[in-house]
Design a protein around this motif. Structure first.
Motif, mmCIF file in Angstrom:
data_model
loop_
_atom_site.group_PDB
_atom_site.id
_atom_site.type_symbol
_atom_site.label_atom_id
_atom_site.label_comp_id
_atom_site.label_asym_id
_atom_site.label_seq_id
_atom_site.Cartn_x
_atom_site.Cartn_y
_atom_site.Cartn_z
ATOM 1 N N TRP A 8 20.543 11.551 -37.326
ATOM 2 C CA TRP A 8 21.941 11.606 -36.895
ATOM 3 C C TRP A 8 22.661 10.362 -37.385
ATOM 4 O O TRP A 8 22.093 9.265 -37.402
ATOM 5 C CB TRP A 8 22.049 11.626 -35.369
ATOM 6 N N SER A 9 23.929 10.529 -37.761
ATOM 7 C CA SER A 9 24.764 9.378 -38.105
ATOM 8 C C SER A 9 26.124 9.547 -37.410
ATOM 9 O O SER A 9 27.063 10.111 -37.979
ATOM 10 C CB SER A 9 24.953 9.264 -39.626
ATOM 11 N N PRO A 10 26.226 9.079 -36.157
ATOM 12 C CA PRO A 10 27.511 9.187 -35.441
ATOM 13 C C PRO A 10 28.600 8.391 -36.153
ATOM 14 O O PRO A 10 28.315 7.382 -36.809
ATOM 15 C CB PRO A 10 27.208 8.571 -34.068
ATOM 16 N N ILE A 11 29.858 8.835 -35.986
ATOM 17 C CA ILE A 11 30.985 8.185 -36.671
ATOM 18 C C ILE A 11 32.061 7.758 -35.670
ATOM 19 O O ILE A 11 33.146 8.347 -35.635
ATOM 20 C CB ILE A 11 31.584 9.094 -37.765
ATOM 21 N N PRO A 12 31.798 6.716 -34.871
ATOM 22 C CA PRO A 12 32.857 6.232 -33.992
ATOM 23 C C PRO A 12 34.082 5.814 -34.802
ATOM 24 O O PRO A 12 33.950 5.300 -35.915
ATOM 25 C CB PRO A 12 32.221 5.023 -33.282
ATOM 26 N N GLY A 13 35.262 6.014 -34.213
ATOM 27 C CA GLY A 13 36.506 5.654 -34.896
ATOM 28 C C GLY A 13 37.153 4.449 -34.244
ATOM 29 O O GLY A 13 37.173 4.335 -33.018
ATOM 30 N N THR A 14 37.661 3.548 -35.052
ATOM 31 C CA THR A 14 38.429 2.428 -34.527
ATOM 32 C C THR A 14 39.315 1.859 -35.626
ATOM 33 O O THR A 14 38.994 1.956 -36.800
ATOM 34 C CB THR A 14 37.529 1.315 -33.949
ATOM 35 N N ILE A 15 40.430 1.259 -35.191
ATOM 36 C CA ILE A 15 41.297 0.554 -36.144
ATOM 37 C C ILE A 15 41.174 -0.953 -35.937
ATOM 38 O O ILE A 15 41.959 -1.713 -36.486
ATOM 39 C CB ILE A 15 42.772 1.011 -36.012
ATOM 40 N N ARG A 16 40.183 -1.376 -35.157
ATOM 41 C CA ARG A 16 40.076 -2.797 -34.802
ATOM 42 C C ARG A 16 38.721 -3.373 -35.153
ATOM 43 O O ARG A 16 37.675 -2.806 -34.820
ATOM 44 C CB ARG A 16 40.303 -2.964 -33.290
ATOM 45 N N VAL A 17 38.750 -4.563 -35.781
ATOM 46 C CA VAL A 17 37.501 -5.217 -36.184
ATOM 47 C C VAL A 17 36.626 -5.525 -34.964
ATOM 48 O O VAL A 17 35.409 -5.304 -34.993
ATOM 49 C CB VAL A 17 37.808 -6.506 -36.991
ATOM 50 N N ASP A 18 37.230 -6.019 -33.881
ATOM 51 C CA ASP A 18 36.388 -6.377 -32.723
ATOM 52 C C ASP A 18 35.720 -5.139 -32.124
ATOM 53 O O ASP A 18 34.542 -5.184 -31.730
ATOM 54 C CB ASP A 18 37.192 -7.169 -31.672
ATOM 55 N N HIS A 19 36.428 -4.029 -32.093
ATOM 56 C CA HIS A 19 35.816 -2.799 -31.569
ATOM 57 C C HIS A 19 34.720 -2.304 -32.509
ATOM 58 O O HIS A 19 33.673 -1.835 -32.066
ATOM 59 C CB HIS A 19 36.879 -1.722 -31.376
ATOM 60 N N LEU A 20 34.965 -2.398 -33.811
ATOM 61 C CA LEU A 20 33.936 -2.007 -34.783
ATOM 62 C C LEU A 20 32.658 -2.822 -34.556
ATOM 63 O O LEU A 20 31.543 -2.266 -34.500
ATOM 64 C CB LEU A 20 34.455 -2.252 -36.209
ATOM 65 N N GLU A 21 32.813 -4.124 -34.435
ATOM 66 C CA GLU A 21 31.641 -4.985 -34.270
ATOM 67 C C GLU A 21 30.906 -4.637 -32.972
ATOM 68 O O GLU A 21 29.679 -4.602 -32.933
ATOM 69 C CB GLU A 21 32.064 -6.457 -34.300
ATOM 70 N N GLU A 22 31.682 -4.365 -31.938
ATOM 71 C CA GLU A 22 31.048 -3.970 -30.675
ATOM 72 C C GLU A 22 30.273 -2.661 -30.857
ATOM 73 O O GLU A 22 29.115 -2.549 -30.430
ATOM 74 C CB GLU A 22 32.120 -3.797 -29.590
ATOM 75 N N ASP A 23 30.898 -1.703 -31.511
ATOM 76 C CA ASP A 23 30.244 -0.390 -31.672
ATOM 77 C C ASP A 23 28.955 -0.525 -32.485
ATOM 78 O O ASP A 23 27.932 0.080 -32.158
ATOM 79 C CB ASP A 23 31.208 0.607 -32.341
ATOM 80 N N LEU A 24 28.994 -1.314 -33.536
ATOM 81 C CA LEU A 24 27.782 -1.487 -34.357
ATOM 82 C C LEU A 24 26.680 -2.197 -33.574
ATOM 83 O O LEU A 24 25.488 -2.060 -33.886
ATOM 84 C CB LEU A 24 28.107 -2.254 -35.640
ATOM 85 N N GLY A 25 27.071 -2.947 -32.546
ATOM 86 C CA GLY A 25 26.079 -3.595 -31.676
ATOM 87 C C GLY A 25 25.173 -2.588 -30.990
ATOM 88 O O GLY A 25 24.090 -2.939 -30.509
ATOM 89 N N ALA A 26 25.577 -1.335 -30.941
ATOM 90 C CA ALA A 26 24.735 -0.285 -30.341
ATOM 91 C C ALA A 26 23.396 -0.164 -31.065
ATOM 92 O O ALA A 26 22.397 0.264 -30.480
ATOM 93 C CB ALA A 26 25.473 1.050 -30.384
ATOM 94 N N LEU A 27 23.386 -0.547 -32.340
ATOM 95 C CA LEU A 27 22.143 -0.449 -33.111
ATOM 96 C C LEU A 27 21.068 -1.382 -32.557
ATOM 97 O O LEU A 27 19.880 -1.184 -32.811
ATOM 98 C CB LEU A 27 22.417 -0.786 -34.586
ATOM 99 N N ASP A 28 21.471 -2.406 -31.815
ATOM 100 C CA ASP A 28 20.508 -3.372 -31.261
ATOM 101 C C ASP A 28 20.193 -3.114 -29.799
ATOM 102 O O ASP A 28 19.495 -3.902 -29.165
ATOM 103 C CB ASP A 28 21.069 -4.797 -31.414
ATOM 104 N N VAL A 29 20.719 -2.034 -29.248
ATOM 105 C CA VAL A 29 20.486 -1.723 -27.830
ATOM 106 C C VAL A 29 19.265 -0.806 -27.715
ATOM 107 O O VAL A 29 19.197 0.229 -28.372
ATOM 108 C CB VAL A 29 21.720 -1.016 -27.217
ATOM 109 N N THR A 30 18.297 -1.233 -26.902
ATOM 110 C CA THR A 30 17.130 -0.382 -26.675
ATOM 111 C C THR A 30 17.192 0.178 -25.261
ATOM 112 O O THR A 30 17.252 -0.582 -24.285
ATOM 113 C CB THR A 30 15.826 -1.196 -26.847
ATOM 114 N N LEU A 31 17.192 1.481 -25.175
ATOM 115 C CA LEU A 31 17.199 2.158 -23.876
ATOM 116 C C LEU A 31 15.790 2.645 -23.574
ATOM 117 O O LEU A 31 15.102 3.153 -24.475
ATOM 118 C CB LEU A 31 18.151 3.357 -23.914
ATOM 119 N N SER A 32 15.354 2.506 -22.324
ATOM 120 C CA SER A 32 14.048 3.060 -21.942
ATOM 121 C C SER A 32 14.186 4.582 -21.848
ATOM 122 O O SER A 32 15.304 5.122 -21.753
ATOM 123 C CB SER A 32 13.609 2.492 -20.595
ATOM 124 N N ALA A 33 13.044 5.259 -21.821
ATOM 125 C CA ALA A 33 13.071 6.721 -21.686
ATOM 126 C C ALA A 33 13.773 7.109 -20.383
ATOM 127 O O ALA A 33 14.518 8.097 -20.327
ATOM 128 C CB ALA A 33 11.646 7.271 -21.726
#
Ligand SMILES: NC(=O)c1ccc[n+]([C@@H]2O[C@H](COP(=O)([O-])OP(=O)(O)OC[C@H]3O[C@@H](n4cnc5c(N)ncnc54)[C@H](OP(=O)(O)O)[C@@H]3O)[C@@H](O)[C@H]2O)c1
Length: 324
Positions: A272-297
């Motif tokens: 899967w490659s989700p495509i969040p939308g934003t017009i703001r650099v700070d929001h983009l950086e926050e969204d890409l931070g999801a790649l470093d979030v580990t959720l337990s089962a």
């Protein structure tokens, strides 16, 4: 950045949706410079998956993306869509006739300032044009070098199967998020069976899942979301309250609701490659931070079981264009 495959196409694990830079949402009319900075920052951070459509604007979003990619085109998997704008003859609102696709592709190539489109989606299934004919036309465009891969958007299972029998489909793009799970109807299983990638659009439920969009007053009066059932008076207050359930899990892992919502999507499958939308650099950086979030089962399961949103994700008229 992490990468994945949509069919035979390699893309970044998170992409950037560009629609809101020119279409439907608050802020686009005044913020082109911010939008272009956001696209450039995305590329700098390794995002290779950029999503637009001739519908967005209409046309101006492709022009904006084309301008942003001058000199950087080769580092991007450029995805756009046809089928809702270019009409040859009397067809409409959806039109995937061969003549219309030919007009659409030439327009998109010009606006995007490129000689090829990496991923070309049918935006909505056209009941008047058999999908075999549509994919036949798209196969010709591949042979001519104008497009590289074929995608479908909001297509149902039978259409996907029939299309894939004519030519491999790289990706299905449909709305999917913690609150929008139509594709659980067997579509996701079919994609896995056929080796087709999935591109969840509106992965943040158009901003609601971030917890920052809390009232209708935050939206300009032309913002399309004011008509969306989940943003109507009564519904939006309930939906904002549900985001607290996501924020609670965010508190456990040190992430924002937007990051948790995207991390849940990333946990659903490597293809899967989700495509969040934003017009703001700070929001983009926050969204890409999801790649470093580990959720337990257990956290993934709690999110899967989250309280459903109040209101459908589209109006009934829009939902009629879905192929179900
Ligand atoms: N195939 C289709 O039919 C279809 C339909 C709709 C969309 N799409 C594609 O999917 C892409 C994404 O969908 P979408 O834009 O509708 O919805 P989305 O990604 O769910 O949400 C976008 C909204 O969330 C806000 N946002 C993003 N990150 C945020 C953050 N970290 N904090 C606060 N707010 C944040 C954005 O505002 P700011 O700009 O202020 O950050 C924007 O208003 C589109 O751009 C388009 O490419 C495809």
């Amino acid at each position: 950045m992490k990468y994945t495959k949509l069919g035979a196409l390699t893309v970044s694990r998170l992409g950037l949706g560009c629609m809101g830079m020119s279409h439907l949402y608050t802020g686009h009319s005044r913020d082109e410079a911010s939008s272009i900075r956001t696209i450039h920052r995305a590329l700098d951070l390794g995002v290779t998956h950029i999503d637009t459509a001739e519908l967005y604007g209409p046309f101006t979003n492709e022009e904006l993306v084309g301008r942003a990619l001058v000199g950087r085109r080769d580092s991007v998997v450029l995805a756009t869509k046809f089928g809702l704008m270019s009409h040859v003859g009397n067809a409409g609102p959806v039109d995937s006739s061969a003549a219309s696709i030919r007009v659409a592709v030439e327009g998109s190539l010009t606006r995007l300032q490129t000689d090829h489109i990496d991923l070309y989606y049918q935006h909505r299934v056209d009941p008047a044009t058999p999908i075999e004919d549509v994919v036949g036309t798209l196969s010709e465009l591949i042979a001519e070098g104008k497009i590289r891969h074929i995608g479908l958007s909001e297509a149902g299972r039978e259409t996907i199967r029939r299309a894939h029998a004519v030519h491999p489909i790289a990706a299905l793009q449909s709305e999917y998020s913690l609150w929008s799970r139509d594709a659980d109807d067997g579509t996701l299983d079919l994609l896995r069976e056929l080796g087709i990638g999935f591109v969840p659009y509106s992965p943040l439920n158009r901003g609601l899942l971030t917890g920052r969009l809390r009232t209708r007053d935050q939206l300009e009066e032309t913002d399309w979301r004011l008509t969306n059932p989940r943003f109507l008076p009564g519904a939006i207050e309930s939906n904002v309250a549900i985001v607290e359930e996501i924020a609670e899990i965010g508190g456990e892992v040190g992430a924002t609701p937007a990051q948790v919502s995207l991390a849940w999507l990333l946990a659903q499958g490597d293809d899967w490659s989700p495509i969040p939308g934003t017009i703001r650099v700070d929001h983009l950086e926050e969204d890409l931070g999801a790649l470093d979030v580990t959720l337990s089962a257990e956290q993934v399961q709690r999110l899967t079981d989250i309280t459903p949103a109040v209101g459908g994700h589209h109006t009934e008229a829009q939902a009629r264009l879905f192929d179900r």
